[in-house]
Write a protein that holds these residues in place. Structure first.
Motif, mmCIF file in Angstrom:
data_model
loop_
_atom_site.group_PDB
_atom_site.id
_atom_site.type_symbol
_atom_site.label_atom_id
_atom_site.label_comp_id
_atom_site.label_asym_id
_atom_site.label_seq_id
_atom_site.Cartn_x
_atom_site.Cartn_y
_atom_site.Cartn_z
ATOM 1 N N GLN A 137 1.987 -8.911 7.804
ATOM 2 C CA GLN A 137 3.109 -9.456 7.060
ATOM 3 C C GLN A 137 3.111 -9.036 5.599
ATOM 4 O O GLN A 137 4.011 -9.394 4.859
ATOM 5 N N GLN A 138 2.104 -8.286 5.186
ATOM 6 C CA GLN A 138 2.001 -7.931 3.779
ATOM 7 C C GLN A 138 3.124 -6.989 3.376
ATOM 8 O O GLN A 138 3.468 -6.058 4.097
ATOM 9 N N LYS A 139 3.720 -7.244 2.219
ATOM 10 C CA LYS A 139 4.804 -6.398 1.726
ATOM 11 C C LYS A 139 4.275 -5.022 1.368
ATOM 12 O O LYS A 139 3.180 -4.873 0.830
ATOM 13 N N LEU A 140 5.088 -4.006 1.643
ATOM 14 C CA LEU A 140 4.681 -2.651 1.324
ATOM 15 C C LEU A 140 4.460 -2.475 -0.170
ATOM 16 O O LEU A 140 3.531 -1.792 -0.595
ATOM 17 N N SER A 141 5.311 -3.097 -0.971
ATOM 18 C CA SER A 141 5.150 -2.992 -2.422
ATOM 19 C C SER A 141 3.824 -3.599 -2.864
ATOM 20 O O SER A 141 3.136 -3.068 -3.740
ATOM 21 N N GLY A 142 3.434 -4.701 -2.232
ATOM 22 C CA GLY A 142 2.166 -5.344 -2.565
ATOM 23 C C GLY A 142 0.976 -4.475 -2.196
ATOM 24 O O GLY A 142 -0.034 -4.444 -2.910
ATOM 25 N N ILE A 143 1.090 -3.741 -1.082
ATOM 26 C CA ILE A 143 0.007 -2.853 -0.660
ATOM 27 C C ILE A 143 -0.191 -1.743 -1.687
ATOM 28 O O ILE A 143 -1.314 -1.415 -2.082
ATOM 29 N N LEU A 144 0.925 -1.149 -2.144
ATOM 30 C CA LEU A 144 0.814 -0.078 -3.136
ATOM 31 C C LEU A 144 0.228 -0.597 -4.441
ATOM 32 O O LEU A 144 -0.579 0.078 -5.085
ATOM 33 N N GLN A 145 0.625 -1.801 -4.834
ATOM 34 C CA GLN A 145 0.091 -2.376 -6.067
ATOM 35 C C GLN A 145 -1.410 -2.636 -5.945
ATOM 36 O O GLN A 145 -2.180 -2.348 -6.869
ATOM 37 N N LEU A 146 -1.843 -3.142 -4.794
ATOM 38 C CA LEU A 146 -3.269 -3.373 -4.564
ATOM 39 C C LEU A 146 -4.047 -2.065 -4.591
ATOM 40 O O LEU A 146 -5.174 -2.009 -5.116
ATOM 41 N N MET A 147 -3.451 -1.021 -4.036
ATOM 42 C CA MET A 147 -4.114 0.279 -4.058
ATOM 43 C C MET A 147 -4.296 0.766 -5.487
ATOM 44 O O MET A 147 -5.366 1.262 -5.851
#
Length: 210
Positions: free
Chosen positions: A9-19
């Motif tokens: 359920q994680q947002k794609l934008s959140g994944i990129l920010q975490l990266m």
């Protein structure tokens, strides 16, 4: 290298920010980026490879290696198996700050679409459609690799096709897949127009020389 936790359920934008927040070294390789993607898989990695072409951020000489990696991922999608990515390309390193900027700008871009992504039109999420998606990814990745970067839309259009189809597959959103196909038609029409223009220009030059 930190591997991001997997959350469907994680947002794609959140994944990129975490990266972006997880990168600590001065330089980072494409293999390191893939390791950061972790369980999110090749489709998210494919999305990452398109982000530089969607933003006013310049990294010279990336259209060929990034496009070639997307071709290999497209082949994997077509064959329904994990792609074998060339080691030489995967070891290519980039300045970490440059990659962080791209990831954060990419996160900002995806924030605008995160709220509309949802599972729908599941008819476009079948294995047969996925194979067709693989063919389209291969085709537009080849277009992305062509040395037309100075001509408007020659990088942007293929990148958007790849982004939309990968988002649609990753999140089972058939609307995004359908939009990707529509834009693929526009992209093919644009490159056909360019190709005809080059042929006509070449013929005109040839006629003038003779």
């Amino acid at each position: 290298m930190v591997v991001l936790p997997h959350s469907e359920q994680q947002k794609l934008s959140g994944i990129l920010q975490l990266m972006a927040d997880s990168i600590g070294a001065e330089t980072i390789s494409l293999r390191d980026l893939l390791a950061l993607v972790g369980e999110q898989g090749m489709l998210l990695f494919c999305i990452l490879l398109t982000v530089p072409f969607l933003l006013p951020v310049s990294i010279p000489g990336i259209s060929t290696p990034f496009g070639l990696l997307i071709v290999f991922i497209g082949v994997g999608v077509l064959l329904n198996k994990g792609p074998i990515l060339p080691a030489r390309l995967m070891e290519r390193r980039f300045a970490a700050e440059q990659i962080k900027i791209i990831l954060r700008k990419g996160a900002s871009l995806l924030t605008r679409v995160d709220h509309v992504i949802q599972p729908r039109l599941l008819l476009l999420s079948t294995p047969r459609v996925h194979r067709c998606n693989g063919v389209v990814l291969i085709l537009v990745a080849v277009l992305l690799m062509l040395p037309f970067g100075a001509i408007p839309f020659t990088n942007t259009l293929p990148a958007w096709v790849i982004l939309l189809i990968c988002i649609g597959m990753l999140q089972r959103d058939g609307v995004f897949v359908a939009l990707g196909y529509l834009l693929a038609i526009v992209t093919l029409a644009w490159f056909s127009f360019l190709g005809i223009g080059l042929v006509v220009a070449g013929q005109s030059i040839s006629d003038n020389l003779w």
